[in-house]
Enzyme design. Structure first.
Site, short mmCIF file in Angstrom:
data_model
loop_
_atom_site.label_atom_id
_atom_site.label_comp_id
_atom_site.label_asym_id
_atom_site.label_seq_id
_atom_site.Cartn_x
_atom_site.Cartn_y
_atom_site.Cartn_z
N HIS A 179 32.58 35.99 34.54
CA HIS A 179 32.93 36.61 35.59
C HIS A 179 34.81 35.60 35.25
O HIS A 179 35.48 36.19 35.48
CB HIS A 179 32.18 36.37 36.86
CG HIS A 179 31.73 37.56 36.86
ND1 HIS A 179 32.02 38.41 37.15
CD2 HIS A 179 30.15 37.97 36.30
CE1 HIS A 179 30.61 39.76 37.41
NE2 HIS A 179 30.25 39.12 36.97
N ASP A 207 42.50 33.02 36.15
CA ASP A 207 41.64 34.02 37.20
C ASP A 207 41.38 34.37 35.87
O ASP A 207 41.61 34.93 35.30
CB ASP A 207 42.13 34.85 38.01
CG ASP A 207 41.40 34.83 39.63
OD1 ASP A 207 40.53 34.52 39.02
OD2 ASP A 207 41.98 35.07 40.99
P1 ADQ Z 1 36.40 35.52 42.88
O1 ADQ Z 1 37.33 34.35 42.38
O2 ADQ Z 1 35.80 35.71 44.21
O3 ADQ Z 1 35.69 36.22 41.69
P2 ADQ Z 1 38.10 38.43 43.30
O4 ADQ Z 1 38.52 38.69 41.50
O5 ADQ Z 1 39.82 38.47 43.83
O6 ADQ Z 1 37.85 36.42 42.95
O7 ADQ Z 1 36.93 38.70 44.21
C1 ADQ Z 1 37.31 38.03 45.58
C2 ADQ Z 1 36.30 39.97 46.30
O8 ADQ Z 1 36.20 38.90 47.72
C3 ADQ Z 1 36.67 40.77 46.55
O9 ADQ Z 1 36.43 41.99 46.50
C4 ADQ Z 1 38.61 40.17 48.52
O10 ADQ Z 1 38.13 41.65 48.51
C5 ADQ Z 1 36.27 39.58 48.75
N1 ADQ Z 1 37.64 38.66 48.95
C6 ADQ Z 1 38.60 37.72 48.80
N2 ADQ Z 1 38.51 36.60 50.32
C7 ADQ Z 1 38.05 37.70 51.69
C8 ADQ Z 1 38.72 37.78 52.95
N3 ADQ Z 1 38.78 36.70 53.52
N4 ADQ Z 1 37.50 38.77 53.66
C9 ADQ Z 1 37.55 39.67 52.88
N5 ADQ Z 1 37.57 40.33 51.75
C10 ADQ Z 1 37.52 38.95 50.79
C11 ADQ Z 1 35.02 36.21 40.16
C12 ADQ Z 1 36.07 35.72 39.99
C13 ADQ Z 1 36.79 37.17 39.50
C14 ADQ Z 1 36.68 37.41 38.91
C15 ADQ Z 1 35.26 38.67 39.48
C16 ADQ Z 1 34.33 39.54 39.80
O11 ADQ Z 1 36.84 34.46 39.72
O12 ADQ Z 1 38.17 36.06 37.97
O13 ADQ Z 1 37.79 39.32 39.14
O14 ADQ Z 1 34.54 37.31 39.63
O15 ADQ Z 1 34.56 39.59 38.40
#
Ligand code: ADQ
Length: 466
Positions: free
Chosen positions: A159, A367
């Site tokens: 990921h 990311d």
């Molecule tokens: P993350 O680093 O966790 O994921 P991201 O892809 O942005 O990053 O996903 C975050 C998820 O958590 C989103 O669904 C978002 O809505 C939710 N989220 C984040 N902060 C939140 C908050 N304060 N309150 C509620 N919900 C929140 C890792 C990798 C990424 C990759 C994903 C999936 O780092 O690059 O996109 O896995 O593969």
């Protein structure tokens, strides 16, 4: 049809909201196929009682998903999760060699916990299960399963970004890690750039040669590799924006900020997300374009994450003081430039918040993909959409070319792009949003899981060594 067995470090209860991209995406894909989800329960034992036997796996059924979870001991948690996964692999894979903490004890615990997971999973497996292992915590899992006699098809999805060979080589046991990936039948990455980094690593470090069908031959084994950019449940997320909670949140925000334009950031509080750089770019916006003072408000929501790792507590105090400084410098009695909230927001409310925002700032330094960028697009009103300001260093930028792409290290450049987003005419916003929507619709979460699983199902298990 084969049963799907998903393995990830942490199993998230599908009935509860999760902040973290992996949990959100895995939950959505498993809900569609059904199957078994195996991993850590999130519980930690003080004693050694969490170690060892298969009897300690807890099973429960939620809808069409069976959850199998086990606990970690305090020592496992410290060495495997905080230590090797989040103090070695996470920083290095995000190009932050300066933050990596190489300690041979972490490596030993990481190997041991992977072996332990394998021995707990083995008795639960059926002969024709398709096994899908997720992310950097579990790189050696397939090699451990193979050593125990597992002949199932096993796929792995990373990921997070795959770094270029020289950065990977900073990890003392990089060769062992990369060799471990050859115990899988299929290894998936977020983007073609990640595939290219992996290919060039195994070509330069292990003399790998390409085979037909996207396979690479090295370490006496072959593995199939591919890019499977992760997506979201577009319709599900858009529907949430127009469901009752979504509408309530939208109305509340529009009422509260009726005289202001909202800019929004939603992230885990993680140094890879570029939060201080983002807040500094916003400060630069207020300095360069004074018309935004008393008018634009940045809401930054940052959910607590990995607080036991020291780099994260340092970031937390940095953000506290940075936001305080901006509010002190520019704030008025009736306006605070930055609202910084160190909490989770309920998932059903997020779409309303996204929809009420004129601009989303998704500006990570690095990311794998970034799902927030895609969620923001899905939540918009197509007749009056907001604008996505997106870091070129997010995997999402390879797909979402109609966002305003920025270099988050360039504070002034980012500030100019934010101004452009705030002043973008309606027809341009509609045009860009339409193209972005068609991208996220085409490559949604169903596409991601079915294209990965189809490729895995078609891959013949080839063990050239045996
Ligand atoms: P993350 O680093 O966790 O994921 P991201 O892809 O942005 O990053 O996903 C975050 C998820 O958590 C989103 O669904 C978002 O809505 C939710 N989220 C984040 N902060 C939140 C908050 N304060 N309150 C509620 N919900 C929140 C890792 C990798 C990424 C990759 C994903 C999936 O780092 O690059 O996109 O896995 O593969």
């Amino acid at each position: 049809m084969s049963r799907l067995v998903v393995v990830s470090n942490r199993v998230a209860d599908p009935r509860k909201a999760a902040a973290g991209g992996l949990a959100v995406a895995v939950k959505e894909s498993l809900e569609q196929t059904g199957g078994l989800w195996f991993g850590w329960s999130g519980n930690i034992h003080d004693t050694e009682s969490g170690q060892g036997t298969h009897g300690e796996v807890r099973l429960q059924t939620v809808g069409n998903i069976k959850l199998a979870t086990c606990d970690l001991t305090q020592e496992d948690y410290a060495g495997y999760y905080l230590g090797y996964a989040n103090d070695v692999l996470w920083p290095v894979f995000h190009y932050r060699l300066d933050l990596a903490n190489f300690d041979i004890r972490f490596t030993a615990t990481y190997r041991r916990v992977n072996r332990q997971f394998a021995s707990r999973l083995m008795p639960l497996l059926r002969a024709d299960d398709l096994i899908w292992v997720h992310d950097y915590h579990l790189i050696p899992l397939a090699a451990e399963l193979r050593a125990m006699g597992c002949t199932n098809r096993i796929g792995f999805f990373l990921h997070i970004p795959m770094p270029p060979p020289l950065i990977m080589a900073a990890i003392p046991e990089h060769e062992w890690l990369m060799r471990s990936l050859f115990a899988y039948d299929l290894v998936g990455f977020q983007s073609p750039a990640d595939v290219a980094h992996f290919t060039s690593y195994v070509e330069s470090e292990a003399g790998a040669s390409p085979l037909p069908d996207n396979r690479l031959l090295a370490f006496n084994r072959s593995v199939r590799v591919g890019a499977f950019p992760i997506g979201i449940d577009v319709d599900g997320f858009s529907d949430l924006a127009t469901a009752q909670d979504g509408i309530e949140m939208f109305n509340r925000m529009r009422e509260e900020y009726s005289r202001r334009r909202l800019l929004l950031g939603v992230d885990r509080l993680d140094y890879s997300k570029g939060l201080p750089q983002r807040v500094n770019a916003f400060r630069e916006l207020l300095a360069l374009y004074p018309e935004n003072r008393n008018s634009a408000t940045l809401i930054q929501i940052a959910s607590p994450s990995r607080e036991d790792v020291s780099a994260y507590s340092i970031l937390r105090s940095q953000m506290d003081s940075l936001c305080g400084a901006i509010n002190g410098e520019y704030g008025e009695l009736d306006w605070m430039p930055v609202r910084y909230i160190h909490r989770n927001v309920a998932r059903k409310r997020l779409p309303g918040l996204y929809r009420a925002s004129r601009v989303a700032l998704v500006t990570p330094l690095r990311d794998g993909m970034n799902l927030v960028a895609k969620e923001f697009i899905a939540a918009q009103d197509p007749t009056d959409p907001g604008v996505l300001v997106l870091s070129r260093f997010a995997g999402a930028a390879e797909q979402l070319k109609d966002a305003l792409l920025v270099n988050p290290y360039d504070t002034q450049g980012t500030a100019h792009s934010i101004q452009r987003a705030l002043t973008m005419p309606l027809d341009e916003r509609i045009r860009r949003h339409k193209t972005l929507m068609s991208q996220i619709r085409q490559f949604d979460v169903r596409w991601w899981s079915s294209s990965f699983l189809d490729a895995l199902a078609q891959t013949a298990t080839t063990d050239m060594a045996s």
